[in-house]
Scaffold this motif. Structure first.
Motif, PDB file in Angstrom:
ATOM      1  N   ALA A 162      12.273   9.796   0.093  1.00 37.62           N
ATOM      2  CA  ALA A 162      11.293   8.732  -0.091  1.00 37.62           C
ATOM      3  C   ALA A 162      10.945   8.521  -1.552  1.00 37.62           C
ATOM      4  N   PHE A 163      11.354   9.466  -2.413  1.00 37.74           N
ATOM      5  CA  PHE A 163      10.962   9.398  -3.814  1.00 37.74           C
ATOM      6  C   PHE A 163      12.147   9.390  -4.783  1.00 37.74           C
ATOM      7  N   ASN A 164      13.264   9.934  -4.361  1.00 36.69           N
ATOM      8  CA  ASN A 164      14.413  10.033  -5.257  1.00 36.69           C
ATOM      9  C   ASN A 164      15.662   9.568  -4.531  1.00 36.69           C
ATOM     10  N   ALA A 165      16.295   8.577  -5.075  1.00 39.11           N
ATOM     11  CA  ALA A 165      17.530   8.055  -4.507  1.00 39.11           C
ATOM     12  C   ALA A 165      18.253   7.275  -5.585  1.00 39.11           C
TER      13      ALA A 165
ATOM     14  N   SER B  12       0.824  -1.206   0.000  1.00 41.96           N
ATOM     15  CA  SER B  12       0.000   0.000   0.000  1.00 41.96           C
ATOM     16  C   SER B  12       0.859   1.257   0.000  1.00 41.96           C
ATOM     17  N   ILE B  13       1.987   1.232   0.717  1.00 40.84           N
ATOM     18  CA  ILE B  13       2.890   2.389   0.707  1.00 40.84           C
ATOM     19  C   ILE B  13       3.476   2.588  -0.684  1.00 40.84           C
ATOM     20  N   SER B  14       3.854   1.487  -1.320  1.00 36.63           N
ATOM     21  CA  SER B  14       4.419   1.572  -2.662  1.00 36.63           C
ATOM     22  C   SER B  14       3.425   2.162  -3.650  1.00 36.63           C
ATOM     23  N   LEU B  15       2.154   1.748  -3.529  1.00 41.45           N
ATOM     24  CA  LEU B  15       1.125   2.312  -4.404  1.00 41.45           C
ATOM     25  C   LEU B  15       0.935   3.800  -4.145  1.00 41.45           C
ATOM     26  N   LEU B  16       1.062   4.199  -2.877  1.00 43.84           N
ATOM     27  CA  LEU B  16       0.943   5.622  -2.547  1.00 43.84           C
ATOM     28  C   LEU B  16       2.103   6.409  -3.147  1.00 43.84           C
ATOM     29  N   VAL B  17       3.296   5.848  -3.111  1.00 40.89           N
ATOM     30  CA  VAL B  17       4.449   6.500  -3.748  1.00 40.89           C
ATOM     31  C   VAL B  17       4.165   6.718  -5.229  1.00 40.89           C
ATOM     32  N   SER B  18       3.618   5.700  -5.882  1.00 45.54           N
ATOM     33  CA  SER B  18       3.296   5.819  -7.299  1.00 45.54           C
ATOM     34  C   SER B  18       2.244   6.895  -7.530  1.00 45.54           C
ATOM     35  N   ALA B  19       1.236   6.972  -6.650  1.00 43.04           N
ATOM     36  CA  ALA B  19       0.183   7.972  -6.797  1.00 43.04           C
ATOM     37  C   ALA B  19       0.736   9.380  -6.654  1.00 43.04           C
ATOM     38  N   VAL B  20       1.653   9.572  -5.718  1.00 45.42           N
ATOM     39  CA  VAL B  20       2.267  10.886  -5.546  1.00 45.42           C
ATOM     40  C   VAL B  20       3.038  11.271  -6.793  1.00 45.42           C
TER      41      VAL B  20
END
Length: 243
Positions: free
Chosen positions: A179-182, A110-118
């Protein structure tokens, strides 16, 4: 072995082999975790088998997870039922462990899907998506239950896994760039850290069960062949850079 204990074990199985599809006689009493490791006679760790099933168990044709399950089924009026309300201590710990794994991985997805949504949203954080928050509450309950049925080391290891995901979720909700770029190396380091936390928990659960870590599956059979799911941890994962 004390005669009252032996009698209790034989009565438990109705003087038949404990494996429902066998039910043969004559009978022998077996330790699920071997005597040379536990050095004690414990009702919950003992089961009555016919000589054939006992031999198959000793040589590994029937593994310990299955034997714990057969012991658990003996507590039910009908051995064909699969959802006991009052599992044996070892079976209950294994069940809590599997529930913890399942709910934690569901939270991860669910966290991964939220990252994608953002990443796809033109408006920043999708405030209506609170699925990870609800799932986190279930994962917290599963963590507490595992700690309750295990010992202090199990509880600590389970909380370490939970805290790893909590920190990741907090970074996503706070829209921290990390959390989004690394870099790909950063993502691999985080995956390794996550894997080691799960491995530590597995060792503690096995220690509480008097099992070698190889005697309990790391994960139950899933569509990913029992491996820790490789869910993306940020935008690079979403866009396919780490496939």
């Amino acid at each position: 072995m004390p005669r009252p204990l032996a009698r209790q074990l034989f009565v438990e199985v109705g003087h038949r082999c404990a494996i429902p599809t066998c039910r043969a006689t004559p009978l022998e009493i077996a330790h699920i975790v071997p005597w040379h490791r536990v050095q004690r006679h414990d009702f919950q760790n003992m089961i009555v088998l016919c000589p054939n099933c006992h031999t198959r168990f000793d040589r590994g044709d029937i593994d310990r997870q299955a034997m714990f399950r057969y012991k658990e089924l003996l507590r039910l009026p009908n051995p064909n039922r699969v959802a006991p309300d009052d599992p044996s201590p070892r079976a209950g710990l294994i069940r809590a462990y599997r529930m913890f794994q399942s709910e934690t991985i569901r939270w991860q997805e669910s966290i991964s899907l939220l990252v994608s949504a953002v990443c796809l949203s033109s408006f920043g954080f999708p405030t209506g998506n609170l699925g990870p928050v609800r799932i986190a509450a279930v994962a917290r309950a599963a963590t507490d239950k595992l700690g309750e049925l295990g010992d202090e080391d199990v509880a600590e290891a389970a909380n370490n896994v939970f805290d790893w995901y909590r920190c990741w979720a907090s970074d996503v909700f706070d829209l921290l760039p990390s959390a989004f770029n690394a870099t790909e190396d950063d993502y691999e380091d985080r995956r390794e850290e996550r894997f080691m936390l799960f491995a530590d928990l597995h060792e503690e659960v096995c220690a509480a069960l008097d099992l070698d870590p190889t005697e309990l599956d790391f994960f139950e059979a899933r569509r990913d062949d029992q491996e820790l799911p490789k869910v993306s941890l940020g935008t690079r994962g979403f866009w396919g850079a780490d496939e």
